[in-house]
Write an enzyme that holds these catalytic residues in place. Structure first.
Site, PDB file in Angstrom:
ATOM      1  N   GLU A   1      22.856  -6.429  21.911  1.00  0.00           N
ATOM      2  CA  GLU A   1      21.820  -5.538  22.443  1.00  0.00           C
ATOM      3  C   GLU A   1      22.377  -4.539  23.457  1.00  0.00           C
ATOM      4  OE1 GLU A   1      21.240  -8.964  22.072  1.00  0.00           O
ATOM      5  OE2 GLU A   1      20.169  -8.457  20.239  1.00  0.00           O
TER       6      GLU A   1
ATOM      7  N   LEU B   1      42.535 -25.194  28.880  1.00  0.00           N
ATOM      8  CA  LEU B   1      41.178 -24.645  28.742  1.00  0.00           C
ATOM      9  C   LEU B   1      41.098 -23.638  27.589  1.00  0.00           C
ATOM     10  CD1 LEU B   1      38.338 -24.305  30.280  1.00  0.00           C
ATOM     11  CD2 LEU B   1      39.352 -22.208  31.197  1.00  0.00           C
TER      12      LEU B   1
ATOM     13  N   ASP C   1      25.297 -12.196  34.645  1.00  0.00           N
ATOM     14  CA  ASP C   1      24.362 -11.081  34.778  1.00  0.00           C
ATOM     15  C   ASP C   1      24.257 -10.612  36.230  1.00  0.00           C
ATOM     16  OD1 ASP C   1      22.613  -9.210  33.757  1.00  0.00           O
ATOM     17  OD2 ASP C   1      20.853 -10.492  34.012  1.00  0.00           O
ATOM     18  N   GLY C   2      23.992  -9.326  36.391  1.00  0.00           N
ATOM     19  CA  GLY C   2      23.714  -8.788  37.731  1.00  0.00           C
ATOM     20  C   GLY C   2      24.757  -7.814  38.265  1.00  0.00           C
ATOM     21  N   ASN C   3      25.729  -7.441  37.453  1.00  0.00           N
ATOM     22  CA  ASN C   3      26.777  -6.514  37.925  1.00  0.00           C
ATOM     23  C   ASN C   3      26.199  -5.181  38.384  1.00  0.00           C
ATOM     24  OD1 ASN C   3      28.601  -8.406  37.100  1.00  0.00           O
ATOM     25  ND2 ASN C   3      29.355  -7.270  35.324  1.00  0.00           N
TER      26      ASN C   3
ATOM     27  N   HIS D   1      30.797  -3.827  37.421  1.00  0.00           N
ATOM     28  CA  HIS D   1      31.500  -4.435  36.277  1.00  0.00           C
ATOM     29  C   HIS D   1      32.959  -4.743  36.646  1.00  0.00           C
ATOM     30  CE1 HIS D   1      28.043  -3.862  33.807  1.00  0.00           C
ATOM     31  NE2 HIS D   1      28.128  -2.546  33.744  1.00  0.00           N
TER      32      HIS D   1
ATOM     33  N   ARG E   1      16.150 -16.279  31.215  1.00  0.00           N
ATOM     34  CA  ARG E   1      16.089 -16.146  29.755  1.00  0.00           C
ATOM     35  C   ARG E   1      17.498 -16.280  29.193  1.00  0.00           C
ATOM     36  NH1 ARG E   1      14.171 -10.990  31.418  1.00  0.00           N
ATOM     37  NH2 ARG E   1      15.889  -9.524  31.692  1.00  0.00           N
TER      38      ARG E   1
ATOM     39  N   ARG F   1      23.014 -19.075  34.159  1.00  0.00           N
ATOM     40  CA  ARG F   1      22.768 -17.631  34.175  1.00  0.00           C
ATOM     41  C   ARG F   1      22.678 -17.175  35.622  1.00  0.00           C
ATOM     42  NH1 ARG F   1      19.476 -13.689  30.404  1.00  0.00           N
ATOM     43  NH2 ARG F   1      19.818 -11.773  31.570  1.00  0.00           N
TER      44      ARG F   1
ATOM     45  N   GLU G   1      22.092 -28.369  29.556  1.00  0.00           N
ATOM     46  CA  GLU G   1      21.361 -28.334  30.834  1.00  0.00           C
ATOM     47  C   GLU G   1      21.424 -26.892  31.328  1.00  0.00           C
ATOM     48  OE1 GLU G   1      19.768 -30.913  31.745  1.00  0.00           O
ATOM     49  OE2 GLU G   1      20.681 -32.269  30.274  1.00  0.00           O
TER      50      GLU G   1
ATOM     51  N   ARG H   1      27.207   1.613  38.754  1.00  0.00           N
ATOM     52  CA  ARG H   1      27.160   0.330  38.037  1.00  0.00           C
ATOM     53  C   ARG H   1      28.561  -0.122  37.609  1.00  0.00           C
ATOM     54  NH1 ARG H   1      22.550  -1.621  35.855  1.00  0.00           N
ATOM     55  NH2 ARG H   1      23.760  -2.387  34.103  1.00  0.00           N
TER      56      ARG H   1
HETATM   57  C1  IPE Z   1      22.947 -10.506  29.008  1.00  0.00           C
HETATM   58  O1  IPE Z   1      22.668  -9.657  30.076  1.00  0.00           O
HETATM   59  C2  IPE Z   1      24.209 -10.072  28.323  1.00  0.00           C
HETATM   60  C3  IPE Z   1      25.442 -10.249  29.083  1.00  0.00           C
HETATM   61  C4  IPE Z   1      25.552 -10.851  30.247  1.00  0.00           C
HETATM   62  C5  IPE Z   1      26.616  -9.762  28.428  1.00  0.00           C
HETATM   63  P1  IPE Z   1      21.690  -8.400  29.877  1.00  0.00           P
HETATM   64  O2  IPE Z   1      21.555  -7.759  31.212  1.00  0.00           O
HETATM   65  O3  IPE Z   1      22.183  -7.546  28.768  1.00  0.00           O
HETATM   66  O4  IPE Z   1      20.362  -9.110  29.408  1.00  0.00           O
HETATM   67  P2  IPE Z   1      18.845  -8.679  29.553  1.00  0.00           P
HETATM   68  O5  IPE Z   1      18.741  -7.236  29.114  1.00  0.00           O
HETATM   69  O6  IPE Z   1      18.487  -8.855  30.972  1.00  0.00           O
HETATM   70  O7  IPE Z   1      18.129  -9.630  28.667  1.00  0.00           O
HETATM   71  C1  IPE Z   2      25.985  -8.078  33.162  1.00  0.00           C
HETATM   72  O1  IPE Z   2      25.532  -7.289  34.211  1.00  0.00           O
HETATM   73  C2  IPE Z   2      27.158  -7.449  32.440  1.00  0.00           C
HETATM   74  C3  IPE Z   2      26.831  -6.932  31.094  1.00  0.00           C
HETATM   75  C4  IPE Z   2      25.697  -7.080  30.475  1.00  0.00           C
HETATM   76  C5  IPE Z   2      27.886  -6.206  30.424  1.00  0.00           C
HETATM   77  P1  IPE Z   2      24.468  -6.138  33.963  1.00  0.00           P
HETATM   78  O2  IPE Z   2      25.193  -4.886  33.606  1.00  0.00           O
HETATM   79  O3  IPE Z   2      23.438  -6.555  32.988  1.00  0.00           O
HETATM   80  O4  IPE Z   2      23.843  -5.979  35.397  1.00  0.00           O
HETATM   81  P2  IPE Z   2      22.302  -5.835  35.747  1.00  0.00           P
HETATM   82  O5  IPE Z   2      21.598  -7.007  35.105  1.00  0.00           O
HETATM   83  O6  IPE Z   2      21.857  -4.526  35.195  1.00  0.00           O
HETATM   84  O7  IPE Z   2      22.272  -5.904  37.235  1.00  0.00           O
HETATM   85 MG    MG Z   3      21.649  -7.521  33.143  1.00  0.00          MG
END
Ligand code: IPE
Ligand code: IPE
Ligand code: MG
Length: 225
Positions: free
Chosen positions: A60, A124, A12-14, A29, A178, A172, A191, A25
């Protein structure tokens, strides 16, 4: 000492990473996909790690703007096509989990092709969670086995899931604490590690440090030490 045989990561966080750099954004990615490559190579080279399950697109994530969803689909296709050779060279078997029937026919074919061409690899296993949601996975599993004559057992349900393997270590990135509908069944005794590092900044040495900390944990599984 604990072995992290099955590592699962919510990448998460891209988007935030790119926005912090005043970029789109999509750029986040793209760099995120490069990190997937590095982390996979690191895990492939570590004989203790058997599985790496990565959350790439959730059930989602369809709620995002159409252009972002389309970009992610194209990036996935490009990534899998260009990585096929590397998978084979690194002896990595690729699998998808999730319901890919929602994807375009051509993306489904790309996914199936990489699965088939790496089926013989016995190093792997890299599993990408694609249109994956744990609740959806559990529902599909129940529907698969609901007509059996006897009561459904834990083993039966576990084996009907897309991912049939318990997670040892779940990470995460991106600062939130979460699970976002990821591996709810399989992570029952995982863990959990949460880091503020955004996925494009996550490095193999970050992973190495988390694994080191993991090995020191006393895992009791409800018993006593
Ligand atoms: C979780 O990240 C899904 C993926 C990393 C593919 P999200 O950015 O979609 O999750 P929420 O919206 O913060 O729960
Ligand atoms: C996770 O990064 C990648 C995917 C869910 C596809 P996000 O796109 O959720 O990046 P943030 O959380 O908005 O920074
Ligand atoms: Mg995200």
């Amino acid at each position: 000492m604990n072995q992290a045989r099955h590592i699962a990561i919510i990448m998460d966080g891209n988007g935030r990473w790119a926005e912090l750099k005043n970029k789109k954004r999509a750029y986040g990615h793209e760099i995120g996909a490069k990190v997937v490559k590095d982390i996979t190579a690191f895990c492939a080279a570590n004989k203790d790690i058997e599985r790496l399950t990565l959350y790439a697109f959730s059930t989602e994530n369809w709620k995002r703007p159409r252009l972002e969803v389309e970009f992610l689909m194209k990036l996935l296709d490009k990534y899998l096509t260009s990585e096929l050779q590397t998978y084979i060279e690194n002896n990595v078997k690729f699998e998808s989990i999730g319901d890919i029937r929602a994807f375009s026919k051509s993306l489904q074919e790309t996914i199936k092709n990489v699965e088939e061409k790496t089926a013989h690899c016995d190093g792997l296993v890299q599993s990408l969670a694609l249109n994956y949601g744990s609740q959806n996975e559990i529902l599909r599993a129940i529907n698969k086995i609901k007509n059996c004559e006897n009561d459904i057992t834990e083993a039966m349900l576990g084996n009907a899931l897309d991912c049939k393997h318990d997670v040892d270590l779940l990470i995460r990135t991106g600062g939130d604490h979460r699970l976002s509908n990821f591996l709810l069944w399989q992570a029952a005794y995982a863990e959990l590690f949460f880091t503020d590092t955004l996925w494009p900044d996550f490095t193999t040495s970050n992973l190495e440090n988390i694994i080191k900390d993991f090995t020191k944990i006393e895992r009791r599984f409800g018993g006593l030490k």
